[in-house]
Design an enzyme around this catalytic site. Structure first.
Site, mmCIF file in Angstrom:
data_model
loop_
_atom_site.group_PDB
_atom_site.id
_atom_site.type_symbol
_atom_site.label_atom_id
_atom_site.label_comp_id
_atom_site.label_asym_id
_atom_site.label_seq_id
_atom_site.Cartn_x
_atom_site.Cartn_y
_atom_site.Cartn_z
ATOM 1 N N HIS A 107 0.823 -1.219 0.000
ATOM 2 C CA HIS A 107 0.000 0.000 0.000
ATOM 3 C C HIS A 107 0.857 1.269 0.000
ATOM 4 O O HIS A 107 0.335 2.357 -0.187
ATOM 5 C CB HIS A 107 -0.978 -0.007 1.167
ATOM 6 C CG HIS A 107 -0.370 0.233 2.519
ATOM 7 N ND1 HIS A 107 -0.065 -0.784 3.403
ATOM 8 C CD2 HIS A 107 -0.026 1.375 3.160
ATOM 9 C CE1 HIS A 107 0.429 -0.268 4.517
ATOM 10 N NE2 HIS A 107 0.466 1.044 4.392
ATOM 11 N N ASP A 137 0.241 -7.569 1.284
ATOM 12 C CA ASP A 137 0.592 -6.171 1.496
ATOM 13 C C ASP A 137 2.103 -6.008 1.616
ATOM 14 O O ASP A 137 2.605 -5.328 2.515
ATOM 15 C CB ASP A 137 -0.098 -5.599 2.740
ATOM 16 C CG ASP A 137 -0.011 -4.075 2.800
ATOM 17 O OD1 ASP A 137 0.209 -3.459 1.735
ATOM 18 O OD2 ASP A 137 -0.134 -3.505 3.902
ATOM 19 N N GLY A 211 2.785 6.055 8.315
ATOM 20 C CA GLY A 211 4.157 6.365 7.925
ATOM 21 C C GLY A 211 5.131 5.315 8.413
ATOM 22 O O GLY A 211 6.209 5.151 7.853
ATOM 23 N N SER A 213 4.438 2.251 8.156
ATOM 24 C CA SER A 213 4.206 1.108 7.281
ATOM 25 C C SER A 213 5.457 0.760 6.492
ATOM 26 O O SER A 213 6.057 1.620 5.846
ATOM 27 C CB SER A 213 3.061 1.409 6.310
ATOM 28 O OG SER A 213 1.854 1.576 7.005
#
Length: 465
Positions: A107, A137, A211, A213
């Site tokens: 993402h 993901d 952020g 991630s």
């Protein structure tokens, strides 16, 4: 222990370390010493954690001047045409090798046209996505012209235990590289992440915010045990429930990226089942609810070849317990395609172990991919025969058969066809192969009646030429 309670007693504790003084700075020599301060560990790990800035072009509709009007909103619903818009995303990543392979979240970088990676020493690199998987993901990037990069070693996440001290490193809210501490608060969290991510996660209470991630979750030895991916929150901020993709799966992503794969390949189980609950456990003679009871096995499944049958209970993969479908697929995925796994099953009260080869879903029967030409009634309509591989790609029911729409093309899309639709009949004629569709369309006349199976429901599409 939390850092806020540890730091005030740091000076007193150092006095107990032989040969150490308050003014002396050195690398801690044991887990007991490193727990007094995370500073040496942070210095060791942060150079391998990067900030990622990605740009992608999306089609967005501008606001309609008739929005909210009960009469004109519907009449002019197509008034605002989609306009290309640049969308920016901010996230983190972890360098996995000296030659510049980086792991991050899908993402963060999925669909990006321009990716810039910034190291903690302010060096910048352009990057490209070499392998991406929306379901997990996760994505692997390659830094252009990179060599001699700092990187983190991968620890086998199967050895991680609840209660271990961990640090989460990333770039929350774009404020710059930040470190937060916590513990591993849960394992085997399946289906707990948000968005498109599905699978198996490590849960931590180390604060993770937007952020973070793609950032690193490390243990007290500085080894990577997970990639931060999501939080469970109602406010948008961290509430102490964060999830990380285990490092064992990261290792398989890196292996496939080095082998030139562009999408992640998972082993195919070819079976259906459900988690054993309390009622089932009692009926099966299990002391506690555990495992997955098999309800159906595909004839081409490697489990069927190994002798697994309906009614068997799968208890473990390679000696590690499994209690859900996603967890079983995760265990198989980290073992890797081309390998084999030892599957522990319970059959009529007896525990058995069988060896199952880990393989991709077979292309049998052949998919017979077909795209209708410009002179056909629905030009650009892309079709394929459903087989286990196609079913896996489109998430079809376990024993689905027939012909699937892989791309409707411009004309079929206007009449309501979607990718993933299984065409059951055209003009009253049953469809068994992609070539049957073109023939049935020509024979249907000017009024065409198409029945498709969508999400398990029959949908009738009617249109005239």
């Amino acid at each position: 222990m939390r850092a806020l309670t540890i730091v005030p007693v740091l000076a007193a504790c150092l006095a107990l370390v032989p040969g150490a003084s308050v003014s002396e700075t050195r690398v801690p020599q044991s887990p007991a010493e490193i727990s007094l301060s995370f500073a040496p560990l942070v210095k060791q790990a942060t150079p391998a954690v990067v900030n990622i800035y990605a740009k992608r072009v999306v089609q967005a509709r501008s606001a309609s001047p008739f929005a909210g009007d009960p009469l004109f909103e519907r009449l002019f619903q197509d008034f605002a045409r989609p306009q290309p818009r640049v969308q920016n995303s901010l996230g983190s990543g972890v360098i996995l090798s000296e030659d510049g392979f980086v792991v991050s979240n899908f993402h963060v970088v999925g669909g990006a046209t321009d990716i810039r990676v910034v190291l903690s020493d302010r060096r910048e690199f352009a990057a490209r996505v070499v392998l991406a998987d929306e379901q997990s993901d996760m994505a692997i990037l390659k830094l252009e012209g990179a060599e001699g990069m700092p990187f983190l070693d991968l620890r086998d996440s199967a050895s991680v235990e609840v209660g271990e001290l961990v640090l989460a490193i990333g770039n929350p809210f774009g404020v710059g590289q930040t470190v937060s501490s916590g513990i591993v608060s849960g394992l085997a969290r399946s289906g707990a992440a948000t968005g498109s991510a599905r699978g198996y996660f490590i849960q931590t209470d180390a604060p993770i915010n937007p952020g973070n991630s793609g950032g690193a979750l490390i243990d007290i030895n500085g080894d990577l045990i997970g990639v931060n991916t999501s939080i469970l929150t109602r406010s948008g901020g961290s509430n102490g429930i964060g999830f990380a993709i285990p490092s064992a799966l990261v290792a398989q992503f890196l292996k496939q990226a080095r082998a030139g794969q562009e999408s992640f390949l998972r082993p195919w189980a070819g079976l259906e089942g459900q988690a054993v609950d309390g009622d089932l456990a009692e009926g099966l003679g299990l002391g506690v609810p555990e495992g997955i009871i098999v309800s159906d096995v595909h004839p081409q499944s490697p489990f069927a070849a190994a002798g697994v049958a309906q009614g068997d209970v799968i208890l473990a993969v390679d000696g590690l317990p499994v209690n859900s479908g996603p967890e079983m697929i995760y265990r198989m995925s980290v073992a890797g395609l081309g390998e084999s796994s030892d599957i522990t099953i319970l059959r009529r009260g007896e525990r058995l172990t069988v060896t199952v080869p880990l393989m991709r879903a077979p292309e049998d029967p052949p998919r017979e991919a077909l795209v209708l030409g410009e002179r056909d009634i629905l030009p650009g309509l892309a079709l394929a025969r459903v087989n286990p591989a196609v079913g896996e790609e489109f998430g079809l029911p376990f024993r689905a058969q027939g012909v699937i729409v892989t791309d409707p093309g411009p004309v079929a899309a206007r009449v309501g066809m979607r990718p993933g639709d299984v065409i059951a009949s055209v003009g009253g004629q049953d469809i068994e192969a992609p070539s049957d569709v073109a023939k049935a369309l020509k024979a249907a006349g000017r009024g065409i009646d198409v029945i498709v199976i969508r999400s398990g429901q029959a949908v009738r599409l009617r249109f005239r030429l």
